[in-house]
Design an enzyme around this catalytic site. Structure first.
Site, PDB file in Angstrom:
ATOM      1  N   ARG A   1     -35.593  14.612   8.203  1.00  0.00           N
ATOM      2  CA  ARG A   1     -34.675  13.537   7.814  1.00  0.00           C
ATOM      3  C   ARG A   1     -33.871  13.982   6.604  1.00  0.00           C
ATOM      4  NH1 ARG A   1     -34.880   9.445   3.961  1.00  0.00           N
ATOM      5  NH2 ARG A   1     -34.033   7.403   4.526  1.00  0.00           N
ATOM      6  N   LEU A   2     -32.557  14.010   6.744  1.00  0.00           N
ATOM      7  CA  LEU A   2     -31.679  14.426   5.658  1.00  0.00           C
ATOM      8  C   LEU A   2     -31.339  13.197   4.821  1.00  0.00           C
ATOM      9  CD1 LEU A   2     -29.282  16.887   7.532  1.00  0.00           C
ATOM     10  CD2 LEU A   2     -31.460  17.374   6.385  1.00  0.00           C
ATOM     11  N   ASP A   3     -32.034  13.054   3.706  1.00  0.00           N
ATOM     12  CA  ASP A   3     -31.894  11.864   2.874  1.00  0.00           C
ATOM     13  C   ASP A   3     -30.559  11.874   2.126  1.00  0.00           C
ATOM     14  OD1 ASP A   3     -33.033   9.496   1.385  1.00  0.00           O
ATOM     15  OD2 ASP A   3     -32.710  10.888  -0.281  1.00  0.00           O
ATOM     16  N   ALA A   4     -29.853  10.735   2.159  1.00  0.00           N
ATOM     17  CA  ALA A   4     -28.610  10.544   1.382  1.00  0.00           C
ATOM     18  C   ALA A   4     -27.609  11.671   1.600  1.00  0.00           C
ATOM     19  CB  ALA A   4     -28.936  10.390  -0.101  1.00  0.00           C
ATOM     20  N   ILE A   5     -27.571  12.193   2.801  1.00  0.00           N
ATOM     21  CA  ILE A   5     -26.771  13.384   3.084  1.00  0.00           C
ATOM     22  C   ILE A   5     -25.276  13.152   2.881  1.00  0.00           C
ATOM     23  CG2 ILE A   5     -26.677  12.826   5.555  1.00  0.00           C
ATOM     24  CD1 ILE A   5     -26.809  16.359   4.005  1.00  0.00           C
TER      25      ILE A   5
END
Length: 591
Positions: free
Chosen positions: A241-245
Site C-alpha cells: 500500500r503506497l501511503d499518501a502517494i
C-alpha cells in the site's frame, strides 16, 4: 469475461521500461541510477514464488481482506500480533483471504504513520516471525510510508548533523517562497522551522511537524525505498500500500499533488513488482476526488492514440474513496439516486485493475471525494449529522485560505445511528445494509476490524490522545470482545455473525469475482439494485437494497422470469412483493 493474471516481464523488458522511468525522473542521471538499481536487485530481490512462464490469477471472489492495527486486539498473555493471529484462526477460519496490518514499525506519532525504523517491527507488537506467520496464512498487506518520515528517525538525525545518508533526504525551502498553489490535506503549516548545525532551516511537512517529507528528486531516496519494498516482499508481503502517494513529488509553482513525476514513480514500482514478484499487488492510497483517485490506474495512457496493446502500468488496486461518504449520504437520506449515478459513471477497467471497496478504515470518512457529486448544502448537512451522532470533522486549508472539512471522524456503526431526522431504531439493519451493498460491488472488499465488531465511538481514546482519528481506533481487550461475541443479543455478536455469514456466502459465489460485469438496474431512488455477471455459464446475481426506513415495493422486471435462489437464506426465493426497511437480497439465477 477476461480474468486478471500476473504478467511477469523478462530482464530485457525490465531494463528498457526502468530506463524510461528513470530518464523521465532524473534525466541525464538515468544510466547511473539504473546501474545502482540493478545492483540493488541483484542482492535484495526476493525469490520468485511463480515461474516466469506461469502467470497466475491476481484475484478471485475468495479475496476478502481485513484491515487492522497490530494492536487492535490486546491481551496480557501474548504479544498483540499473536492475539490477532489467534483471533483470526479461531473466529474467521477461511472467511478471509488477506489481512492488511497497518504500520507495525517503531513510530513517533499518527498511530504508526510517522515511521522511525522501516525495517523493524515495533517490539510492543511482536516481531518479524509474527508478521511472517500471518503472511503464510493470509495475503499480507504492508504499508510503504514513503512520502514522509518521523523526526525521530536516523535519517532526520543525519540531516540535523549534516551527515550522510540523510543530509540530503529532505526538502529545504525559503519561507518567503510563494507556495499558495500547493494543495493541502491539513490546516497545519506547510513548512516547519528546524534548528540544525548549519542554522535554522525550513522543511516541507505536508501532514504534521513530526512527519517530514522526503525529497524524491534525490535518487538516493528512491533507491532507499526500493530496497525497503524488496525487504517487505521478502518478508512475505503480497500487497504493498503506497501511503499518501499523491503528494510524493514537489515542484514549486504547482499544486504538488498528482504530479507527472509521482505517477512515474508509481509506474517504476509497478515495473519492479512485475519483474521480481509478479503475484504481488500495488495499492495506491489517494483520498481525493473521484477522477483524481482513479488516475492511478494509468487509464489515460491506455487511451492514448499511440498506446497500442499496452497493459496497465500503475496500480493494480485503487481505493474506492467516494463509496463510504456516498453510502453515508444514501442511508441517512433514504435516496440512492446519487449513488446509482456514481456507480454508472465508473469506467470499465482493463484486466489487471480493480477497486478496493470499503466503508470504513483507520482514517476518517473522506469528504473531498464528494466533490462534484453532492451539492455543498448536502455535504454540510452530512457533517452536521455526524456531529449529532457523536463524531467530529477534521479540517484542511482550501486554496482560498479558508478551512473546510477534510474527513469525518466517527465509527461506521455510530454513523449508522439514524437518518436526517435523528437517531432511530434501525441502526443495526441500516449498518448491515451498508455492508451487504459494499460486499456486492465489483472489486475486492476490505473490512476494517471495527466494522466487523460494530465498535462504538471511542470518545475516551480521543480525550487520551488528543487526536480525532482515535475515535475509530479502539484497542479491544480480547476477553471483553470474546465475551460480547458469546453473549446473545449484543450488537457486537449480531454484527459479527451477520457479516461473517455474508462473507462466507460471498466467497463461494462466482458472480462476485472482482472482474465479473456490473450493471446498475433502473429502480426508484428508495432502492438500489445491481446485476453481477453473467458469468461464462450464464449465471447472474441481482443484489437489491432498500435504503429507507419504510417497506418498499419490489418491482424489478429482471426478477419476473426464471427461478431465483436466495444466497443468504440458502433457499428458493419466494418472490416477495415488498422489501422491508434496510433489507437486502442476493438473488442468483442459474440458466
Amino acid at each position: 469475461m477476461p480474468r486478471s493474471h500476473s504478467t511477469p516481464i523478462d530482464a530485457a523488458q525490465f531494463r528498457r521500461r526502468t530506463h524510461q522511468h528513470l530518464e523521465m525522473l532524473y534525466g541525464p542521471r538515468a544510466d547511473e541510477v539504473l546501474r545502482r538499481l540493478e545492483t540493488l536487485l541483484t542482492h535484495q530481490a526476493p525469490a520468485r514464488s511463480t515461474p516466469d512462464t506461469a502467470p497466475v490469477p491476481l484475484w478471485s471472489q475468495r479475496d476478502q481482506w481485513l484491515i487492522s492495527y497490530g494492536d487492535s486486539l490486546v491481551a496480557d498473555d501474548m504479544p498483540p500480533l499473536q492475539v490477532l493471529e489467534d483471533f483470526l484462526n479461531r473466529h474467521l477460519g477461511d472467511t478471509l483471504s488477506g489481512v492488511h496490518i497497518l504500520p507495525f514499525f517503531p513510530w513517533s506519532s499518527d498511530d504508526g504513520f510517522s515511521v522511525i525504523h522501516y525495517r523493524e517491527v515495533n517490539a510492543e507488537l511482536g516481531d518479524w516471525d509474527d508478521i511472517q506467520r500471518l503472511g503464510q496464512r493470509f495475503d499480507l498487506g504492508v504499508d510503504l510510508v514513503l512520502n514522509h518520515v518521523s523526526r525521530e528517525s536516523l535519517w532526520f538525525t543525519d540531516y540535523l548533523t549534516g551527515s550522510q545518508p540523510g543530509r540530503d533526504y529532505f526538502i529545504e525551502m525559503d519561507p518567503d517562497t510563494d507556495l499558495s498553489a500547493v494543495v493541502r490535506p491539513r490546516s497545519s503549516p506547510l513548512l516547519v522551522k528546524v534548528p540544525t548545525r548549519r542554522g535554522v532551516r525550513h522543511l516541507w511537512a505536508t501532514f504534521s511537524e513530526d512527519q517530514i517529507d522526503l525529497n524524491f528528486a534525490n535518487p538516493d531516496v528512491l533507491l532507499e525505498f526500493i530496497g525497503i519494498l524488496l525487504f517487505y516482499l521478502d518478508q512475505g508481503a503480497r500487497v504493498i500500500r503506497l501511503d499518501a502517494i499523491a503528494y510524493l513529488w514537489k515542484q514549486v509553482g504547482t499544486s504538488c499533488i498528482h504530479l507527472p513525476q509521482t505517477h512515474e514513480v508509481v509506474r517504476l514500482l509497478r515495473t519492479i513488482i512485475d519483474h521480481v514478484a509478479p503475484d504481488a499487488l500495488l495499492l495506491t492510497e489517494t483520498n481525493v476526488p473521484h477522477e483524481e483517485n482513479i488516475s492511478y490506474f494509468g487509464l489515460d495512457r491506455l487511451a492514448a492514440p499511440d498506446a497500442g496493446d499496452a497493459s496497465p502500468d500503475e496500480a493494480h488496486l485503487v481505493y474506492q474513496f467516494p463509496l463510504p461518504p456516498l453510502l453515508l449520504h444514501t442511508l441517512t437520506c433514504g435516496e440512492a439516486g446519487t449513488l446509482a449515478a456514481w456507480l454508472r459513471s465508473l469506467p470499465e477497467l482493463p484486466p489487471g485493475c480493480s477497486f478496493l471497496n470499503f466503508t470504513a478504515s483507520h482514517d476518517g470518512i473522506g469528504v473531498r471525494p464528494l466533490e462534484g457529486w453532492l451539492p455543498q448544502h448536502d455535504i454540510d448537512a452530512l457533517v452536521e449529522l455526524m456531529h449529532r451522532f457523536g463524531g467530529y470533522a477534521s479540517m484542511r486549508t482550501r486554496d482560498d485560505g479558508e478551512d473546510a472539512p477534510y474527513e469525518l471522524n466517527i465509527t461506521w456503526f455510530d454513523a449508522m445511528k439514524g437518518n436526517r431526522r435523528g437517531p432511530d431504531a434501525w441502526q443495526t439493519p441500516r449498518f448491515l445494509c451498508s455492508q451487504q451493498l459494499m460486499l456486492g460491488l465489483r472489486g475486492i472488499p476490505a473490512i476494517y476490524l471495527h466494522v466487523l465488531t460494530g465498535t462504538l465511538n471511542d470518545l475516551e481514546g480521543v480525550e487520551r490522545s488528543g487526536r480525532l482519528r482515535s475515535i475509530n481506533r479502539r484497542r479491544w481487550q480480547r476477553d471483553e470482545l470474546e465475551w460480547l461475541l458469546e453473549t446473545p443479543a449484543t450488537p457486537t455478536r449480531e454484527v459479527f455473525k451477520s457479516l461473517t455469514r455474508m462473507l462466507d456466502a460471498r466467497r463461494q459465489e462466482p458472480c462476485f469475482h472482482p472482474d465479473a460485469p456490473q450493471r446498475v438496474l433502473d429502480t426508484p431512488p428508495s432502492l438500489i439494485a445491481l446485476q453481477r455477471g453473467p458469468t461464462a455459464d450464464g449465471r447472474r446475481l441481482i443484489a437489491v437494497h432498500n435504503v429507507t426506513d419504510r417497506p418498499q415495493p419490489l418491482e424489478l422486471p429482471e426478477l419476473t422470469h426464471g427461478q431465483w435462489h436466495d444466497l443468504l437464506a440458502q433457499a428458493p426465493w419466494n418472490h416477495e412483493a415488498t422489501l422491508g426497511p434496510y433489507r437486502s437480497l442476493w438473488l442468483v439465477n442459474q440458466p
